[in-house]
Motif scaffolding. Structure first.
Motif, short mmCIF file in Angstrom:
data_model
loop_
_atom_site.label_atom_id
_atom_site.label_comp_id
_atom_site.label_asym_id
_atom_site.label_seq_id
_atom_site.Cartn_x
_atom_site.Cartn_y
_atom_site.Cartn_z
N GLU A 78 -11.46 -3.77 2.43
CA GLU A 78 -11.17 -4.89 3.33
C GLU A 78 -12.49 -5.48 3.85
OE1 GLU A 78 -8.18 -5.94 3.92
OE2 GLU A 78 -6.75 -4.26 3.89
N ASN A 113 -12.29 0.73 2.51
CA ASN A 113 -10.87 0.44 2.21
C ASN A 113 -10.69 -0.92 1.54
OD1 ASN A 113 -11.28 -1.29 4.30
ND2 ASN A 113 -9.86 -0.31 5.71
N ASN A 138 -6.62 3.17 -0.39
CA ASN A 138 -6.02 2.07 0.35
C ASN A 138 -4.75 1.56 -0.30
OD1 ASN A 138 -6.35 0.54 2.70
ND2 ASN A 138 -6.84 -1.26 1.48
N SER A 139 -4.60 1.81 -1.59
CA SER A 139 -3.44 1.24 -2.27
C SER A 139 -2.73 2.22 -3.19
CB SER A 139 -3.88 0.02 -3.10
OG SER A 139 -4.93 0.39 -3.97
N ASP A 168 -8.51 -8.27 1.49
CA ASP A 168 -8.53 -7.08 0.65
C ASP A 168 -8.65 -7.49 -0.81
OD1 ASP A 168 -8.01 -4.73 -0.69
OD2 ASP A 168 -5.86 -4.79 -0.33
N SER A 212 0.80 -1.23 0.00
CA SER A 212 0.00 0.00 0.00
C SER A 212 0.83 1.28 0.00
CB SER A 212 -0.99 -0.01 1.16
OG SER A 212 -0.31 -0.20 2.37
N LEU A 268 -3.88 7.60 6.29
CA LEU A 268 -4.36 6.66 7.30
C LEU A 268 -4.23 7.28 8.68
CD1 LEU A 268 -5.39 3.71 7.35
CD2 LEU A 268 -3.05 3.02 7.85
N GLY A 289 -11.54 2.95 6.22
CA GLY A 289 -10.34 3.58 6.75
C GLY A 289 -10.64 5.05 6.95
#
Lengths: 499, 304
Positions: free
Chosen positions: A255, A253, A488-489, A403, A46, A236, A471
């Motif tokens: 996940e 996010n 997120n990435s 994820d 990430s 984050l 997130g």
């Protein structure tokens, strides 16, 4: 020297010591850990992705995380040639930051390099494991890529592959060269990384001229950096720091938290027990308490924007009495419901994980099942999560967070549900067949096929799904930027506008 | 002196060797890093290849033999996480820790010795009570709490200094101030106690009777004799800082060796763990020799 002179001198020294004020079009981004490498083929991690992906190194295609569609990037178009071969028509007039021209040889080299066993690139292992790719340049601006076994989603996979020049050595680079709108101009190890806008970028010039990435591990410090004027974006922050509506954003996010059920071991091999486990969890009670209020109740392994996700799949109803009845019914039929069931949690997996696991143990135990909680470190947890499972013959429920931000369930469903899946706790022939069918489908049929897989996993109560997580980011009010599932990435600087 | 240095070098080399053996095998017992470095769904082929590339597929004793052979050639191996020479990574981090420790301990030593001596001169007086009160609080206050409170007050509320980082001199103010507090409290107490004993000794009483000024009584006559236990405590505190002020480095974003060690243990980055331990152990060994030499300077009866 009198008092006044001393004060003036002191103030002058302090002013010299303070950092220079940033230019209007510069941004500072505070990441939660230091980058150990700036290698493009590791951009699936990430924080590396947040610096590299689409800023320095671009991909052939790009996933639109808003609607799951695939957009052109370095490839303008692509066609399925059949038998696992796809032809990509490359954008012309593109140059790398080292001045060299982008062509099909660069794509071929990037594939070879990313999949090389000598480099152990995360992108190679994560997205291209178990397949062979052969890249055949047709001319400078056209390339055919063949996958074995055939990959109907090869263009989607190409949204993960970062393109480097053909001269890039077969070792991790510390000076990444890409076709993106920015180049890395400074890397002060331990302090910061600076990206500067390129004048010769093929696309539209972004507003942000320079981005400085700082690394701060402590959550409270990162959050404090925005009001202190030391950072503009903190991708984050912790949930407890997200207290300012003007600057703090909750974003999905990608996940999903869930309990992996070892469905092949008694008493978990009885569907009534799995149903009871699902009915015993009061999911709504977690929201706004131990789990962020913005999280949503999960019904799938993948986020709702993934291909084939079925919003109509119901969350199992919370009904403790019915769960207790099911357990007693199983007991009466000779199912060994008193067997100790190991509930394995991973320390630090997500905020409040220990408290969530303790609450789950309490809820699941109220059914009459014998649940024992064990919280372990990540290296220990992996042994419970991947085959051969460390729990051995003991029935186990393994808490995990999965994820999938690539938009296609193929990155999730085989590993989680096929008999041979590395993290699969179930083995069902029909489900295996549905997964194989969906994996091979293309076009609209692919979404329908995945929908059938989700339905079957749901009917089997294969797992206990919990939440699609969120997130939290903090963004300075001087910027026009809203974090999304992509944050997120990756963090595309070109999407940031200055107010 | 040469004999002393030689003996210390030999004994330190033995300690270092035992330390390396223990750390090598203990770190290997924590598990195979393959699961941490490769995606969870990586193929068996990728896992096997990773182990082969990093020499993890060989028997443990062979890995150890290779490691010893390599460090004899000053090759500490590569960091798995960073794909760079481990020694290079450690020295980069150690540079930060060394600067932080040197500046902090210099300030602490000067302040604690001066104020501790003054407190001892008038035991029970107002200055002594204030100094003792604050030094005890300083020695007891948890670093992480002080650090967060300092950031909220001095950075967020007053805006005087940056919250964290290393870019300018102002960035060093809060970490040094927070690191200062605990050793200052401890050393001040030791100085005070040691000085009370020294000031009550016959030779100081004689000097006082001869009309020597209080300043000279403290800093010329008593201080030299009072310094031996103080130097030991300064050495202990400096060694702790050289090992890495993990909490402070983490909170203030200082890329020091303490944080590097913790990260490397969690990441099973064996080469970095071993290189970090070697570098800090050698630094502490050198510092201990300097302390021994300081003893000899302060007390002429001590000869090596």
């Amino acid at each position: 020297m009198n008092c006044r002179t001393t004060l003036l001198g002191g103030a002058s020294i302090l002013m010299l010591a303070m950092p220079a004020f940033a230019q209007e079009n510069d941004v500072v981004i505070a990441l939660n850990e230091e980058l150990e490498t700036v290698e493009p083929c590791m951009a699936s991690q990430s924080n590396i992705g947040r610096v590299i992906l689409q800023n320095i190194s671009e991909t052939l295609t790009e996933l639109n995380t808003d609607d799951g569609s695939l957009m052109p990037r370095l490839a303008e178009s692509w066609e399925d040639q059949g038998e696992g071969t796809w032809r990509f028509n490359l954008r012309q007039g593109v140059v790398f930051s080292d001045g060299s021209s982008f062509d099909s040889a660069d794509v071929a080299h990037s594939i070879t390099r990313t999949l090389s066993p000598d480099l152990t690139c995360e992108i190679g292992a994560k997205f291209f494991g178990g397949m062979t790719l052969t890249a055949t340049p047709v001319d400078d601006n056209t390339i055919e890529i063949t996958s074995d076994p055939a990959q109907p989603i090869l263009p989607l996979l190409m949204s993960t592959l970062t393109i480097v020049p053909s001269e890039t050595a077969m070792e991790f680079t510390r000076e990444p060269v890409g076709t993106g709108p920015y180049e890395m101009t400074e890397w002060n190890v331990g302090q910061d990384i600076i990206l500067t806008r390129r004048d010769d970028y093929w696309g539209e010039q972004p507003e942000v001229a320079k981005a400085t990435y700082l690394f701060r591990t402590d959550d409270a410090v990162r959050a404090a950096m925005v009001p202190a004027g030391e950072a503009d974006i903190v991708p984050l922050i912790s949930q407890i720091d997200a207290t300012n509506e003007a600057t703090d954003f909750a974003y999905p996010n990608s996940e999903t938290t869930y309990l992996r059920v070892d469905s092949n071991i008694a008493p978990l091999d009885d569907i009534r027990i799995r149903q009871a486990l699902n009915m015993a969890v009061d999911r709504a009670a977690f929201l706004g308490t131990l789990v962020p209020e913005a999280a949503t109740l999960a019904t799938h392994m993948t986020v709702p924007t993934a291909l084939g996700a079925d919003v109509d799949l119901g969350v199992p109803e919370y009904n403790l009495e019915e769960a207790q009845r099911l357990v007693e019914e199983a007991r009466a039929d000779g199912v060994p419901v008193d067997t100790e069931i190991l509930l394995v949690g991973r320390l630090g997996n997500f905020p409040n994980v220990t408290e969530v696991m303790e609450a789950l143990q309490q809820m699941l135990s109220e059914t009459g099942l014998n649940i024992k909680l064990e919280m372990v470190e990540v290296a220990e947890w992996i042994k419970y999560y991947s085959k051969p499972f460390a729990a051995g013959d003991q029935p186990a429920l393994v808490a995990a967070m999965h994820d999938n931000n690539r938009g296609d369930p193929v990155f999730s469903m085989y590993f989680k549900y096929a008999c041979d899946g590395l993290q699969s706790g179930i083995c069902d022939e029909e489900l295996d067949g549905l997964i194989a069918d969906a994996t091979a489908q293309t076009g609209d049929e692919r979404g329908d096929a995945w929908r059938a897989v989700f339905q079957k996993a749901h009917d089997l109560y294969a797992d206990v799904f919990l939440f699609h997580m969120v997130g939290f980011s903090r963004v300075s009010e001087r910027l026009d930027f809203t974090p999304s599932i992509a944050t997120n990435s990756e963090l595309q600087l070109s999407q940031i506008k200055i107010k | 002196m040469k004999k002393f240095l030689f003996k210390r070098a030999i004994s330190s080399a033995i300690s270092l060797t035992l330390l390396i053996v223990a750390v090598f095998f203990l770190s290997r017992l924590t598990g195979d890093p393959t699961d941490l470095y490769l995606p969870i769904d990586a193929s068996q082929e990728a896992r096997d290849n990773f182990r082969a590339v990093h020499g993890l597929d060989r028997p443990l004793i062979v890995q150890f033999g290779n490691y010893v052979w390599d460090i004899l050639h000053l090759d500490f191996g590569d960091s798995i996480r960073r794909a760079r020479p481990a020694l290079e990574v450690v020295l980069e981090a150690f540079k930060w820790t060394l600067q932080l420790a040197l500046i902090t301990m210099t300030l602490v030593s000067v302040a604690a010795i001066t104020l501790g001596s003054l407190a001892a001169f008038n035991v029970g007086g107002f200055f002594d009570r204030v100094a003792t009160f604050f030094s005890l609080i300083g020695a007891a206050a948890p670093d992480f709490w002080v650090a967060i409170v300092a950031i909220v007050f001095f950075s967020l509320t007053l805006g005087w200094v940056p919250t964290s980082g290393t870019g300018t001199a102002a960035h060093w103010v809060l970490p040094i101030a927070v690191l200062f507090i605990r050793p200052f409290g401890l050393i001040l107490q030791v100085v005070r106690g040691s000085m009370i004993t020294a000031l009550s000794s016959a030779y100081v009483k004689t000097a006082r009777a001869k009309g020597v000024t209080p300043k000279k009584q403290i800093f010329v006559h008593a201080l030299r004799n009072a310094m031996l236990p103080v130097i030991t405590v300064i050495g202990d505190q400096a060694a702790a800082l050289l090992n890495g002020a993990v909490v402070i480095e983490t909170i203030f974003g200082f890329p020091g060796v303490g944080k590097l060690m913790i990260d490397s243990i969690l990441q099973r980055d064996f080469s970095v763990i071993l290189a970090a331990i070697m570098v800090t152990a050698i630094a502490i060994f050198i510092m201990n020799i300097l302390i021994d030499l300081a003893y000899a300077v302060l007390d002429p009866r001590i000869r090596y």
